[in-house]
Design a protein around this motif. Structure first.
Motif, PDB file in Angstrom:
ATOM      1  N   PRO A 109       0.851  -1.516  -0.040  1.00 24.28           N
ATOM      2  CA  PRO A 109      -0.160   0.020  -0.027  1.00 24.28           C
ATOM      3  C   PRO A 109       0.879   1.081  -0.070  1.00 24.28           C
ATOM      4  CG  PRO A 109       0.027  -1.106   2.262  1.00 24.28           C
ATOM      5  CD  PRO A 109       0.752  -2.105   1.392  1.00 24.28           C
ATOM      6  N   GLY A 110       0.458   2.229  -0.831  1.00 22.07           N
ATOM      7  CA  GLY A 110       1.101   3.471  -0.874  1.00 22.07           C
ATOM      8  C   GLY A 110       2.442   3.665  -1.588  1.00 22.07           C
ATOM      9  N   CYS A 111       2.862   2.361  -2.242  1.00 25.14           N
ATOM     10  CA  CYS A 111       3.869   2.519  -3.003  1.00 25.14           C
ATOM     11  C   CYS A 111       3.684   3.588  -4.186  1.00 25.14           C
ATOM     12  CB  CYS A 111       4.413   1.178  -3.721  1.00 25.14           C
ATOM     13  SG  CYS A 111       5.602   0.975  -5.016  1.00 25.14           S
ATOM     14  N   ARG A 112       4.764   4.361  -4.425  1.00 21.72           N
ATOM     15  CA  ARG A 112       4.726   5.750  -5.092  1.00 21.72           C
ATOM     16  C   ARG A 112       5.546   5.405  -6.555  1.00 21.72           C
ATOM     17  NH1 ARG A 112       7.098   9.500  -0.532  1.00 21.72           N
ATOM     18  NH2 ARG A 112       7.839   7.330   0.051  1.00 21.72           N
ATOM     19  N   THR A 113       6.090   4.571  -6.599  1.00 20.25           N
ATOM     20  CA  THR A 113       6.685   4.218  -7.869  1.00 20.25           C
ATOM     21  C   THR A 113       5.770   3.922  -8.951  1.00 20.25           C
ATOM     22  OG1 THR A 113       8.992   3.815  -6.570  1.00 20.25           O
ATOM     23  CG2 THR A 113       8.568   2.941  -8.948  1.00 20.25           C
ATOM     24  N   GLN A 114       6.183   4.309 -10.218  1.00 19.02           N
ATOM     25  CA  GLN A 114       5.505   4.110 -11.221  1.00 19.02           C
ATOM     26  C   GLN A 114       6.117   2.971 -12.230  1.00 19.02           C
ATOM     27  OE1 GLN A 114       2.530   5.076 -12.787  1.00 19.02           O
ATOM     28  NE2 GLN A 114       2.639   4.537 -14.972  1.00 19.02           N
ATOM     29  N   PHE A 115       5.567   1.566 -12.506  1.00 21.22           N
ATOM     30  CA  PHE A 115       6.128   0.731 -13.196  1.00 21.22           C
ATOM     31  C   PHE A 115       5.717   0.526 -14.781  1.00 21.22           C
ATOM     32  CE2 PHE A 115       6.639  -0.671  -8.845  1.00 21.22           C
ATOM     33  CZ  PHE A 115       7.630  -1.467  -8.784  1.00 21.22           C
ATOM     34  N   VAL A 116       6.506   0.336 -15.563  1.00 23.55           N
ATOM     35  CA  VAL A 116       6.444   0.237 -16.871  1.00 23.55           C
ATOM     36  C   VAL A 116       6.955  -1.085 -17.503  1.00 23.55           C
ATOM     37  CG1 VAL A 116       6.267   1.084 -19.258  1.00 23.55           C
ATOM     38  CG2 VAL A 116       5.822   2.652 -17.328  1.00 23.55           C
ATOM     39  N   ALA A 117       6.300  -2.324 -17.576  1.00 25.52           N
ATOM     40  CA  ALA A 117       6.933  -3.535 -17.963  1.00 25.52           C
ATOM     41  C   ALA A 117       6.499  -3.692 -19.558  1.00 25.52           C
ATOM     42  CB  ALA A 117       6.287  -4.493 -17.081  1.00 25.52           C
ATOM     43  N   PHE A 118       7.630  -3.747 -20.213  1.00 24.11           N
ATOM     44  CA  PHE A 118       7.619  -4.327 -21.652  1.00 24.11           C
ATOM     45  C   PHE A 118       7.622  -5.740 -21.850  1.00 24.11           C
ATOM     46  CE2 PHE A 118       8.748   0.088 -21.862  1.00 24.11           C
ATOM     47  CZ  PHE A 118       8.451   0.678 -23.194  1.00 24.11           C
ATOM     48  N   TRP A 119       6.824  -6.541 -22.327  1.00 29.22           N
ATOM     49  CA  TRP A 119       6.755  -7.792 -22.700  1.00 29.22           C
ATOM     50  C   TRP A 119       6.621  -8.264 -24.048  1.00 29.22           C
ATOM     51  CZ3 TRP A 119       2.784 -11.176 -23.841  1.00 29.22           C
ATOM     52  CH2 TRP A 119       1.449 -10.500 -23.886  1.00 29.22           C
ATOM     53  N   SER A 120       7.232  -9.228 -24.561  1.00 27.68           N
ATOM     54  CA  SER A 120       7.326  -9.512 -25.971  1.00 27.68           C
ATOM     55  C   SER A 120       6.628 -10.879 -26.216  1.00 27.68           C
ATOM     56  CB  SER A 120       8.630  -9.813 -26.358  1.00 27.68           C
ATOM     57  OG  SER A 120       8.740 -10.261 -27.767  1.00 27.68           O
ATOM     58  N   ASP A 121       5.908 -11.091 -27.284  1.00 31.86           N
ATOM     59  CA  ASP A 121       5.249 -12.299 -27.630  1.00 31.86           C
ATOM     60  C   ASP A 121       6.276 -13.211 -28.141  1.00 31.86           C
ATOM     61  OD1 ASP A 121       5.905 -10.959 -29.931  1.00 31.86           O
ATOM     62  OD2 ASP A 121       3.679 -10.683 -30.530  1.00 31.86           O
ATOM     63  N   LEU A 122       7.458 -12.859 -28.360  1.00 31.30           N
ATOM     64  CA  LEU A 122       8.643 -13.747 -28.915  1.00 31.30           C
ATOM     65  C   LEU A 122       9.780 -13.813 -28.068  1.00 31.30           C
ATOM     66  CD1 LEU A 122       8.556 -12.560 -32.656  1.00 31.30           C
ATOM     67  CD2 LEU A 122       7.310 -14.532 -31.774  1.00 31.30           C
ATOM     68  N   ASP A 123       9.427 -13.674 -26.572  1.00 27.23           N
ATOM     69  CA  ASP A 123      10.633 -13.820 -25.648  1.00 27.23           C
ATOM     70  C   ASP A 123      10.691 -15.309 -25.320  1.00 27.23           C
ATOM     71  OD1 ASP A 123      12.164 -13.711 -23.364  1.00 27.23           O
ATOM     72  OD2 ASP A 123      11.417 -11.855 -22.660  1.00 27.23           O
ATOM     73  N   HIS A 124      11.563 -15.838 -25.779  1.00 31.57           N
ATOM     74  CA  HIS A 124      12.111 -17.252 -25.455  1.00 31.57           C
ATOM     75  C   HIS A 124      12.410 -17.594 -24.031  1.00 31.57           C
ATOM     76  CE1 HIS A 124      16.033 -15.272 -26.277  1.00 31.57           C
ATOM     77  NE2 HIS A 124      16.345 -16.319 -25.713  1.00 31.57           N
TER      78      HIS A 124
END
Length: 297
Positions: free
Chosen positions: A211-226
């Motif tokens: 709760p209250g975590c202030r950090t913004q996360f942006v996660a890049f994920w790939s449909d071809l990540d082996h």
């Protein structure tokens, strides 16, 4: 006709000798595989240059009474810290770092954590000490982090479990196994690999409330990540985190580090307006997830 029927009993054996499934591979997968090999080859050449820690530079102070410098309008941007993946070093960020520098990020630091690291928790504690030093040296209160694979997991643990949201504004992850990956079961001999498995104690800690975590996360994920099994393991799925998952098409695990389209997405994520964050909970493709993604031809 006789020849055709005579060869039928040997068809399964021939299929094993000749990978018929290759015929069904998409052009995108072939391109992504070729890019993965090219990136790997180039990185092997650059690897020795990144073994040593980066030299730390201290910005030169402005001369006393220099009104010219003070009058120039500048946009304050937090330092960017780059964290590499498992059994890697900072040399993997050569192209991404150049892209960030060309677009106004002047304070960039690539950190090496020890190749002997056997615990994500310990690496996260060490990251915290390094970030405190960076903030003191640059006179900045917060930093942004871009983490590839394991590097993103270390950054998340620091932010979520060690109070690092005080120091970290944004965490961008590239192919990070937030949900754990089942790839390469024979690698379980390494403690860090075991910690990246689904259901590991470390990942269970990351599922606990934050709760209250202030950090913004942006996660890049790939449909071809082996290296992601399942692929959606690279998404941030936590009800307490401000998270956006960005689906990348046509790029593999290493290709995300070098492709211009991904670099542009990273820059956009780092330049977001904190006052109006685009909040998304859950993996891309599920209700509430971001409809936007990157498609690479």
């Amino acid at each position: 006709m006789k020849v055709t029927w005579a060869g039928l009993p040997f068809l399964p054996f021939c299929q094993r000798l000749w990978p018929v499934r290759l015929a069904g591979l998409s052009v995108a997968l072939l391109k992504a595989t070729a890019l993965e090999f090219a990136v790997l080859a180039g990185h092997l050449l650059l690897y020795p240059s990144g073994i040593a820690q980066e030299r730390r530079s201290v910005p030169a102070p402005s001369p006393p009474g220099d009104a010219t410098t003070a009058s120039l309008p500048t946009e304050a941007k937090p330092p960017v810290v780059l964290l590499h993946g498992f059994i890697d070093n900072r040399s993997v960020f050569v192209l991404l770092r150049r892209s960030l520098t060309q677009h106004g990020r002047l304070q960039i630091e690539s950190l090496n954590y020890s190749p002997l690291t056997c615990d994500i928790r310990t690496a996260a504690e060490a990251l915290g000490r390094r970030l405190e030093e960076i903030c003191e040296r640059t006179d900045c209160e917060r930093v942004d982090i871009v983490g590839h694979s394991l590097g993103g997991l270390i950054a998340r643990y620091y932010v979520q479990r060690l109070g690092g949201d005080v120091r970290v504004r944004t965490v961008v992850t590239l192919g990070t196994p937030h949900g754990g990956t089942r790839v390469a079961p024979l690698a379980d001999a390494h403690p860090v690999v075991r910690q990246m498995r689904p259901g590991s104690p470390v990942l269970q800690e990351l599922r606990e409330p934050a709760p209250g975590c202030r950090t913004q996360f942006v996660a890049f994920w790939s449909d071809l990540d082996h290296l992601m099994d399942p692929l959606e393991a690279a998404c941030v799925d936590h009800p307490d985190l401000l998270a956006q998952n960005v689906r990348v098409s046509g790029i593999g695990h290493l290709g995300m580090l070098v492709h211009p389209a991904v670099a542009a997405g990273i820059r956009q994520a780092l330049d977001h307006d904190e006052t109006t964050p685009e909040t998304v909970h859950g993996p891309t493709g599920e209700p509430g997830a971001s409809p936007e993604g990157l498609t690479v031809a």
